[in-house]
Design a protein around this motif. Structure first.
Motif, PDB file in Angstrom:
ATOM      1  N   VAL A  44     -11.160  30.359  18.254  1.00 51.97           N
ATOM      2  CA  VAL A  44     -10.479  30.124  16.536  1.00 51.97           C
ATOM      3  C   VAL A  44     -11.318  29.946  16.002  1.00 51.97           C
ATOM      4  CG1 VAL A  44      -9.311  28.388  15.497  1.00 51.97           C
ATOM      5  CG2 VAL A  44      -8.587  29.315  17.369  1.00 51.97           C
ATOM      6  N   GLU A  45     -12.857  29.622  15.775  1.00 53.73           N
ATOM      7  CA  GLU A  45     -13.213  29.676  14.638  1.00 53.73           C
ATOM      8  C   GLU A  45     -14.192  31.264  14.336  1.00 53.73           C
ATOM      9  OE1 GLU A  45     -15.998  27.516  16.389  1.00 53.73           O
ATOM     10  OE2 GLU A  45     -15.579  25.400  15.686  1.00 53.73           O
ATOM     11  N   ASP A  46     -14.490  32.213  15.537  1.00 56.63           N
ATOM     12  CA  ASP A  46     -14.084  33.151  14.825  1.00 56.63           C
ATOM     13  C   ASP A  46     -13.242  33.911  14.667  1.00 56.63           C
ATOM     14  OD1 ASP A  46     -17.284  32.849  17.194  1.00 56.63           O
ATOM     15  OD2 ASP A  46     -15.837  33.877  18.488  1.00 56.63           O
ATOM     16  N   GLU A  47     -12.062  33.524  14.669  1.00 53.39           N
ATOM     17  CA  GLU A  47     -10.991  34.843  13.854  1.00 53.39           C
ATOM     18  C   GLU A  47     -10.760  33.751  12.274  1.00 53.39           C
ATOM     19  OE1 GLU A  47      -7.929  37.064  15.658  1.00 53.39           O
ATOM     20  OE2 GLU A  47      -9.734  37.018  16.550  1.00 53.39           O
ATOM     21  N   ASN A  48     -11.803  32.282  12.640  1.00 53.59           N
ATOM     22  CA  ASN A  48     -11.145  32.699  11.038  1.00 53.59           C
ATOM     23  C   ASN A  48     -12.382  33.213  10.402  1.00 53.59           C
ATOM     24  OD1 ASN A  48      -8.806  31.026  10.977  1.00 53.59           O
ATOM     25  ND2 ASN A  48     -10.437  28.964  11.808  1.00 53.59           N
ATOM     26  N   ASP A  49     -13.678  33.532  10.828  1.00 57.66           N
ATOM     27  CA  ASP A  49     -14.730  34.421   9.840  1.00 57.66           C
ATOM     28  C   ASP A  49     -14.290  35.715  10.111  1.00 57.66           C
ATOM     29  OD1 ASP A  49     -16.334  31.420  10.624  1.00 57.66           O
ATOM     30  OD2 ASP A  49     -17.177  32.270  12.244  1.00 57.66           O
ATOM     31  N   THR A  50     -13.816  36.195  10.945  1.00 61.65           N
ATOM     32  CA  THR A  50     -13.416  37.373  10.634  1.00 61.65           C
ATOM     33  C   THR A  50     -12.245  37.778   9.627  1.00 61.65           C
ATOM     34  OG1 THR A  50     -12.191  37.501  12.489  1.00 61.65           O
ATOM     35  CG2 THR A  50     -14.423  37.998  12.426  1.00 61.65           C
TER      36      THR A  50
END
Length: 198
Positions: A44-50
């Motif tokens: 989820v953190e990776d998706e939010n970052d991108t």
């Protein structure tokens, strides 16, 4: 899912939880701790970052991963040999004061995962992440399996019946096992069984 802030939970008290040594429930905690929630929080953190999955707040996922890790770490190992009464390997119970922020985080994530499992349009991005995390588990876990595991963990943590307080008090005070304590124990186990914890 609403934004979640553990600072808002500090005014709520910890609450006593009676935790089972039932192997299937301990396994649910282990799977969520080692294969699901930390990985889901990372995803989820990776998706939010991108910016791919905008709108998926990452704070509750990380808090839920921390909460289940705290729970897993706090669970004592069941005794290696046979015993009797409340101390049997699968019949033993453990007492833990659970901070409100832990149950709140797990509940928020449970709601979001259930929406993703049900295919709600707003949770499509989370559904994809949940499927990826489940496929990476060993053995692989379907979304329904993961939601079911979290549901059973929450069924224990959120159980709020008088029997919990009776048994918790008995455990703290090392009260001899009498009829009232045994009845409370049986009522708790019946509630767990209703939630699919055997």
């Amino acid at each position: 899912m609403q934004n979640w802030n553990p600072a808002l939970m500090t005014s709520r008290p910890d609450h006593p939880c009676v935790l089972p040594a039932i192997p299937s429930w301990l396994h649910d905690v282990h799977v969520l701790d080692t294969m699901v929630l930390p990985q889901l929080a990372d995803a989820v953190e990776d998706e939010n970052d991108t910016g791919i999955a905008a709108g998926l707040p990452d704070a509750p996922y990380r808090a839920a991963a921390d909460a289940v890790n705290n729970l897993s770490t706090a669970l004592p190992h069941p005794p290696p040999g046979p015993a009797s009464g409340l101390r049997d390997t699968s019949d033993a119970v453990f007492l833990r004061a659970v901070p409100a922020w832990e149950t709140e985080a797990l509940w928020q994530v449970h709601i979001a995962l259930k929406q993703a499992q049900d295919g709600e349009p707003d949770a499509a991005g989370l559904g994809d992440l949940l499927q990826e995390v489940g496929e990476d588990c060993n053995p692989p876990q379907a979304a329904a399996d993961i939601v079911g595991r979290l549901n059973r963990v929450l069924a224990v943590l959120l159980l709020d019946i008088p029997a919990v307080r009776t048994l918790a008090t008995a455990l703290v005070l090392s009260t001899p096992q009498d009829t009232q304590v045994q009845t409370a124990y049986e009522q708790i186990h019946a509630a767990w069984a209703t939630a699919g914890i055997h």
